[in-house]
Design a protein around this motif. Structure first.
Motif, mmCIF file in Angstrom:
data_model
loop_
_atom_site.group_PDB
_atom_site.id
_atom_site.type_symbol
_atom_site.label_atom_id
_atom_site.label_comp_id
_atom_site.label_asym_id
_atom_site.label_seq_id
_atom_site.Cartn_x
_atom_site.Cartn_y
_atom_site.Cartn_z
ATOM 1 N N MET A 113 0.844 -1.228 0.000
ATOM 2 C CA MET A 113 0.000 0.000 0.000
ATOM 3 C C MET A 113 0.865 1.259 0.000
ATOM 4 S SD MET A 113 -2.857 1.431 -0.226
ATOM 5 C CE MET A 113 -4.251 0.381 0.097
ATOM 6 N N ILE A 114 1.734 1.327 0.978
ATOM 7 C CA ILE A 114 2.631 2.476 1.124
ATOM 8 C C ILE A 114 3.355 2.785 -0.188
ATOM 9 C CG2 ILE A 114 4.722 3.325 2.250
ATOM 10 C CD1 ILE A 114 2.718 3.096 4.323
ATOM 11 N N LYS A 115 3.957 1.752 -0.754
ATOM 12 C CA LYS A 115 4.749 1.912 -1.967
ATOM 13 C C LYS A 115 3.979 2.619 -3.078
ATOM 14 C CE LYS A 115 8.332 0.858 -4.617
ATOM 15 N NZ LYS A 115 7.956 1.670 -5.730
ATOM 16 N N MET A 116 2.679 2.416 -3.117
ATOM 17 C CA MET A 116 1.857 2.987 -4.183
ATOM 18 C C MET A 116 2.166 4.461 -4.447
ATOM 19 S SD MET A 116 -2.248 2.960 -4.320
ATOM 20 C CE MET A 116 -2.528 4.665 -3.798
ATOM 21 N N PHE A 117 2.440 5.205 -3.387
ATOM 22 C CA PHE A 117 2.601 6.644 -3.557
ATOM 23 C C PHE A 117 3.951 7.031 -4.139
ATOM 24 C CE2 PHE A 117 -0.655 5.948 -0.428
ATOM 25 C CZ PHE A 117 -1.694 6.598 -1.051
ATOM 26 N N ASP A 118 4.829 6.066 -4.254
ATOM 27 C CA ASP A 118 6.080 6.328 -4.960
ATOM 28 C C ASP A 118 5.947 6.072 -6.451
ATOM 29 O OD1 ASP A 118 7.320 7.065 -2.694
ATOM 30 O OD2 ASP A 118 8.353 5.168 -2.362
ATOM 31 N N ASN A 119 4.831 5.540 -6.850
ATOM 32 C CA ASN A 119 4.641 5.251 -8.271
ATOM 33 C C ASN A 119 4.399 6.510 -9.079
ATOM 34 O OD1 ASN A 119 5.058 2.508 -8.236
ATOM 35 N ND2 ASN A 119 2.932 2.044 -7.737
ATOM 36 N N ILE A 120 4.851 6.456 -10.288
ATOM 37 C CA ILE A 120 4.750 7.602 -11.185
ATOM 38 C C ILE A 120 3.622 7.403 -12.190
ATOM 39 C CG2 ILE A 120 5.983 8.685 -13.128
ATOM 40 C CD1 ILE A 120 8.526 8.387 -11.360
ATOM 41 N N SER A 121 3.385 6.179 -12.559
ATOM 42 C CA SER A 121 2.357 5.934 -13.567
ATOM 43 C C SER A 121 0.978 5.847 -12.937
ATOM 44 C CB SER A 121 2.640 4.623 -14.295
ATOM 45 O OG SER A 121 1.551 4.329 -15.142
ATOM 46 N N PRO A 122 0.020 6.589 -13.462
ATOM 47 C CA PRO A 122 -1.360 6.493 -12.974
ATOM 48 C C PRO A 122 -1.916 5.079 -13.143
ATOM 49 C CG PRO A 122 -1.124 8.304 -14.539
ATOM 50 C CD PRO A 122 0.159 7.558 -14.555
ATOM 51 N N VAL A 123 -1.330 4.317 -14.067
ATOM 52 C CA VAL A 123 -1.734 2.916 -14.191
ATOM 53 C C VAL A 123 -1.500 2.206 -12.866
ATOM 54 C CG1 VAL A 123 -1.391 0.755 -15.447
ATOM 55 C CG2 VAL A 123 -1.069 2.938 -16.626
ATOM 56 N N ASP A 124 -0.423 2.563 -12.211
ATOM 57 C CA ASP A 124 -0.077 1.870 -10.979
ATOM 58 C C ASP A 124 -0.645 2.513 -9.722
ATOM 59 O OD1 ASP A 124 1.388 -0.263 -12.097
ATOM 60 O OD2 ASP A 124 3.072 1.074 -12.462
ATOM 61 N N TYR A 125 -0.875 3.819 -9.759
ATOM 62 C CA TYR A 125 -1.349 4.422 -8.508
ATOM 63 C C TYR A 125 -2.819 4.789 -8.535
ATOM 64 C CZ TYR A 125 -0.903 9.319 -10.271
ATOM 65 O OH TYR A 125 -1.038 10.494 -10.962
ATOM 66 N N ARG A 126 -3.460 4.663 -9.686
ATOM 67 C CA ARG A 126 -4.826 5.191 -9.693
ATOM 68 C C ARG A 126 -5.838 4.415 -10.530
ATOM 69 N NH1 ARG A 126 -6.511 9.923 -7.507
ATOM 70 N NH2 ARG A 126 -8.601 10.549 -8.143
ATOM 71 N N TYR A 127 -5.493 4.050 -11.758
ATOM 72 C CA TYR A 127 -6.535 3.581 -12.666
ATOM 73 C C TYR A 127 -6.574 2.087 -12.871
ATOM 74 C CZ TYR A 127 -7.040 8.511 -13.700
ATOM 75 O OH TYR A 127 -7.246 9.851 -13.591
#
Lengths: 454, 454, 454, 454
Positions: free
Chosen positions: C1-15
């Motif tokens: 979960m935490i790691k998610m916010f280090d992601n740059i691609s919206p594919v990975d953090y949002r959509y």
């Protein structure tokens, strides 16, 4: 006339505007290349490499040659520049012959002449057309700076603005576009640096080949780039085409907005119709926003083509030639953009603004529009959760201010509001912020900028 | 670490470089939005709309909030900015609560924070990385300015240059790219103009809402644009991304050239290999240009995405929201470009230049290379059809100068040539024009420009 | 979960939607490659190249390996497949070691595993999601097949249809899209043909290397293509992605239509809101079509990426590797399309149809709608210039039929009309052609097709 | 002829091949629309809506009309289809006039005629040209099926193949392309369903308007789609253009490979030159791969245009007209692709294959080529780490087999190799797998498929 119907490109059979042929046609390409050949000869004469008579002979020959001749010759040589050179040589004395194209490589001529004709096209007809459109927009914006219109976001009524302010968006974006096109066109560059860009050939003939290059290009109103190979660095042309495509996006957005404002249910503007014009082949009552549709449509046809220019940034070593044929299509983008700017000027000049309809549309949301100022004022006067409070009374369907008065908790805030604030809450049409002043300020700014440009 | 393997985007699982997270990640987006909320509160305090204590409370709250909290809250609100605002409000007193986000619309925060983080990303890590690459290229160009290399056009040997001159192409193009990225990043704009851009809400609270906007943006090192709707004018961001994509094209072209120079048959440069590195899973002898291939490949993946930004220029009326999700992908382009610049610096630093092989390749065409100077000198000395004359003796397969001596007509011109010209015809490796001097001049120019930049 | 916010691609953090990780993540890529290595070992055992025990050892090892291990090993080898192979080898006996990856080239594994996971992704989750959306549309279309709606062309009221008929457009286009995606996914191919595609290595080991290839691929539910180099022919994957992108266009068009039908002035459908959901951070009254906007927006972000796949058709000789990194981004397109189909199903299921509002909008143009049938009937009954005649009476602003009765020339035609025709002219809401029947027919057709699919 | 030089599009002034005018020009568009109007009249006569005489009058009129007339009339009507209709009406009796275009909407005519002419263009000239190219490739592949060539990956020598096998790649990919173009062209659809697609108008006139539609379209060799609005579903045309663009990618890849094989250092094929042809305007010795460069270049110009067709999938409601102008550009893509197929046939027919040079290039890597078979054989015979072992002896620069013999550990494996394996290790030119057989098999397969096609 007849030939037109054999054409395959809509650029040639349908969407071209008068004036572009001079810069963007096959014939124009040849004419401009001849100017480069003449300039090179003149510069040679100036530094004493050949006599002035020789240069004059060459330039005279250049001024006589027709595209037809070059075309015929190319059938033999299978090389367009060699064909051009052969044609020039035909009309000059044996003494002058060797100085034709001396020390030049094909792309010294092609790149330089393309930059020159794109620059002249921009200065002579594109910028004037853009300025005409900008002036038209300024006129509308100033005239309608106080015309109330509901602002729309998400396709939903949001807060009120004025129609002039809505048009001022395009005054500013188009103004910036004009400056960008102008600057990038002035950055188009030429080259006289030979087959691999290191001035191998001209170094044989002159002491300072960069000086010679500058001399030739100055005659053509151009500058050299920092480095070249067989070709100029591609970024200057790319930046120019980017400025055109991004400006096209601005014009297409304007067209799209106007198109939507003509929707039957919105009906806030009209595109004037000529008396004999037919709206639909089968529905005689329709008046369609065909000009605005056309502009958005050709934008969709041209915009993706910038991918070609980005792709053409990549050329192997001192050049592969896979950007040669593709670069011939750049003129189409310019021609279509130009025709769209003319079309937009014509159409915007005839646009009728339906103020009554704008007001009636605003009235649909009149009572809800004040949700925002109400929430802000409540918050400012200390309500700890104003957004939520207003959201709750907004969902009931009845006028907000009424709901607020009926709410025991919220009603007590009313006393804290100033008379100006009460006046806005009672007359939401006043809630247009600084739409009118900002419109005026922007228009004045761009009027001044345009005056400086011309 | 574990989570990485659940990622779908190669940006997140493979191609990212350290440092970008701070500006381009989901968490960074939230951090920067909090900076905007804090700046807005501080500006309110400065003009007396709220107390300095209230502003301090808000800024303190902003500095504490984690992306996780906002994420949790968004599950309830289904609105990212409302979630952010709710989180800020949680930590402040009832007195401060109303001033959180007061008078702002979501995109005041989103647009402004995006511009800010793109600008800081550019200044803090992208430009330094580009400058490092530029310095690496300058070093190579200067070192190899006299290294003979055959220039290639159409994939064919053309005229000789030096390898330094070939690299100087990229010194100049990358130098221009750096300036373009820097300038366009400095043109990124913010906005504090409300839901439809006419300052409706802030007009309720302050006398000069444009002044207030400027005050907020100054704290964030930004300026407002000329006009805004719910969003800033899209062209500033588009121009910035264009500068990135067109610079990516330059870097990709460099990579492509290096890749081809490593072809087995050409073999003019090498990409150093670490000892334990594997070239091929099945062909143990191969040393592949994987870094140069990678850069061209990710360029192909990123370049077409600019179409999204051109498409997003079109937004209906005061905005439709079809550019909201799409704009979230912009960070990927920046991250990948950044990683490519780092990769290129690393790789170019280790590139070995095979001078011997360059010379042997040149030798393959040594005798034909002089076709050009020969034709030019013949022409200059009065041969009426020098190009054709040389073409004829060039097709026989034997050394040109020999063929010329054996040609009764051509042999008589030899006496007219100067000793420098004869020397070039006898030593075609001298026929490099001003490759060396030009390389030096360009490198000096860009060294100075870079010094001014830093 | 935490790691998610280090992601740059919206594919990975949002959509991203649940379920895709299994097929499209970095970890999934590795898992599928291990399946290929195991299948190759099993096929070797079947033809007696190794023992069944050896194959079992290898497959057991494959089933144990984690992405983390491979990642660690890759740091040493700098080669992802070599790392994979080393990891498999670690867990097997010396006897089995040589048979790991024996005769394979990296892209035998990469291409085959990518085809396999895209195919399984399509079958297991994409097609079911598309079928769910299709069923939702069929349900709406059938339910609303008689709901009168004004048809719109040019944004203008044209002739009446039914809302069910409007939805049936998407039933048919989406139905065709489903078939296209299914067929093209079944055409995804694998390869076990070695480093340059001519089975050099497997020819050493087996008598019929094409037979061996087929055996391996059969285990993975795949077929070989007609020819391969180091890689499979790119067109099968391109056609698959084309089928996805063109289907995305259909879904985006549906979203765009729904979005416009929600415009304040049109208001014919509604996107249901949850109670605590926030429409706007500053305008509490707004209910925005955010899901439809989102779908159109991510379509704009994904669609241009197909350019990457068209570009990757070009690979030099038996392959250059500039399509390696770029092909890693294909999974993003699939993931985002999948999430959009889920979003559309959810949203369409909750869409409210405002029949009353549809009728009122129709009424706006009621009297003009009959221009078309009137013109057709006039023409059919012999009026020599019916289109022009109707155009003239249509411009007056008053009801057409009234104008017609008052026109001495036109009034005489009324007697010729049948009672059904008169009824339509008097009740333009009946002028819907075969909208209702056609809707039913199409829905029945697709219900049957879907049943056959499942 | 003269007019040509006023053209702006290279499609019209440079790259067009004879034969396309008949299908793709402005005039052809009109001719095909007239065929639709005639077919509609004939179908009316067949079902008794009008007399056969009336239909004949209309068809006679259609056959007489020139593009010039329509163009003149359009200046008045500002509507191209109304102009067409007016022209048809001029030549017929008052009795026939009403039946001209009766019940049709403009796009019944436009969509139907476009599908028809694209289909006929494909059948009559595009497929024959593609088949000619395919046959040329088959001939080369069969002729050169045993011509040794080094296979290349990463631009590096990999394992040997045969030149015929390399060409067979394109035999297969082009073969598949031909089938794809053929199938997608047969799926092009027409429509006679009126202004909003629900057959409102034809329902007034006939009992079964779908039956009537089928009757009209059958005469034109077309079928209707499942659903239509004012326009046919866009996917059929999109799929057709996708098949063209993806085939263009195949042809461009072939061109690119041929181009690289002509590099001075590789020199494995030659593009024959006519005697008077000029290679370079300044370097008389050069023979450049201009035809292959041209094909890749125009591919770069056309490929991105498919974005326009993907964009045009989105049309609001029963249609907005922003796809009208843009769809006019589709013919350019077809014309340019056609001209590239002709150019490739001409060029490939003249390609000279330099077997000696191919062999010498292979020899460069002869001793390293056996790295792969050696590693595979070592592995197969039980070496626990063959890849690593071979990698180590491959880096020394000396022949592999020699290194192996000198290695105490490796030398003992030699005894285990079969005589066929030893023979390959000693004669690496035999290490071509099944290149020759596969080439033959593929060519036979496609010869049969082509025979079935014709």
């Amino acid at each position: 006339m007849i030939k037109m119907f054999d054409n395959i490109s809509p650029v040639d059979y349908r969407y071209n505007e008068e004036g572009t042929t001079k810069y963007l046609s096959a014939g124009a390409k040849i004419k401009y290349m001849l100017k480069v050949e003449c300039a090179a000869a003149e510069a040679m004469a100036e530094i004493g490499l050949c006599t002035r008579d020789v240069a004059k002979e060459i330039c005279d020959s250049c001024s006589k040659i027709t595209p037809e001749e070059v075309h015929e010759e190319e059938k033999k040589t299978k090389h367009d520049i060699r064909a051009l050179v052969n044609c020039i040589r035909k009309n000059v004395s044996d003494k002058a012959k060797p100085f034709v194209h001396l020390g030049l490589t094909s792309y010294d001529v092609v790149n330089t002449s393309d930059s020159m004709r794109y620059m002249e096209f921009t200065e002579k007809i594109l910028l004037p057309s853009l300025i005409e459109l900008e002036k038209t927009l300024i006129e509308i914006a100033l005239r309608e700076k106080d015309t109330l219109q509901i602002g729309r976001t998400h396709g939903q009524h949001a807060e009120p603005i004025t129609f002039g302010f809505a048009v001022a968006e395009y005054v500013d974006r188009l103004g910036n576009s004009i400056l960008k096109i102008r600057n990038s066109s002035k950055n188009l560059i030429g080259k006289i640096s030979g087959a691999v860009g290191s001035y191998n050939s001209t170094s044989l003939l002159v002491d300072d080949p960069e000086e010679y290059e500058k001399k030739v290009l100055e005659k053509l109103n151009l500058k050299p780039g920092g480095h070249s190979t067989q070709i100029t660095e591609p970024e200057n042309t790319l930046d120019f085409v980017h400025s055109v495509i991004s400006s096209f996006g601005v014009v297409a957005n304007l067209a799209d907005d106007m198109r939507h404002l003509q929707r039957t249910e919105i009906d806030e503007i009209g595109e004037s119709f000529e008396k004999s014009q037919v709206g639909s082949s089968t529905m005689p009552h329709k008046k369609n926003p065909i000009n605005f549709e056309n502009v958005k449509s050709v934008w969709k046809a041209m915009m993706p083509r910038i991918i070609t220019l980005y792709s053409d940034q990549i050329s192997e070593h001192q050049r592969d030639l896979t950007n040669s044929a593709s670069s011939r299509f750049t003129g189409e983008i310019l021609a279509i953009f130009y025709s769209s700017t003319k079309r937009m000027s014509r159409t915007m000049k005839k646009v009728s603004v339906e103020k009554g309809r704008m007001y009636r549309n605003f009235e649909m949301s009149k009572s809800h529009v004040i949700a925002e100022p109400l929430y802000i004022l409540l918050a400012y006067h200390g309500h700890p959760d104003a957004h939520e409070a207003v959201r709750k009374i907004a969902t009931s369907g009845r006028p907000l201010l009424e709901n607020m008065k009926n709410d025991p908790e919220l009603s007590k805030y009313i006393g804290k509001f100033t008379s100006r604030h009460i006046s806005i809450l009672n007359n939401p049409e006043k809630y247009t912020g600084i739409a009118s002043q900002k419109t005026e300020k922007l228009c004045k700014h761009w009027e001044k900028e345009l005056a400086d440009l011309q």
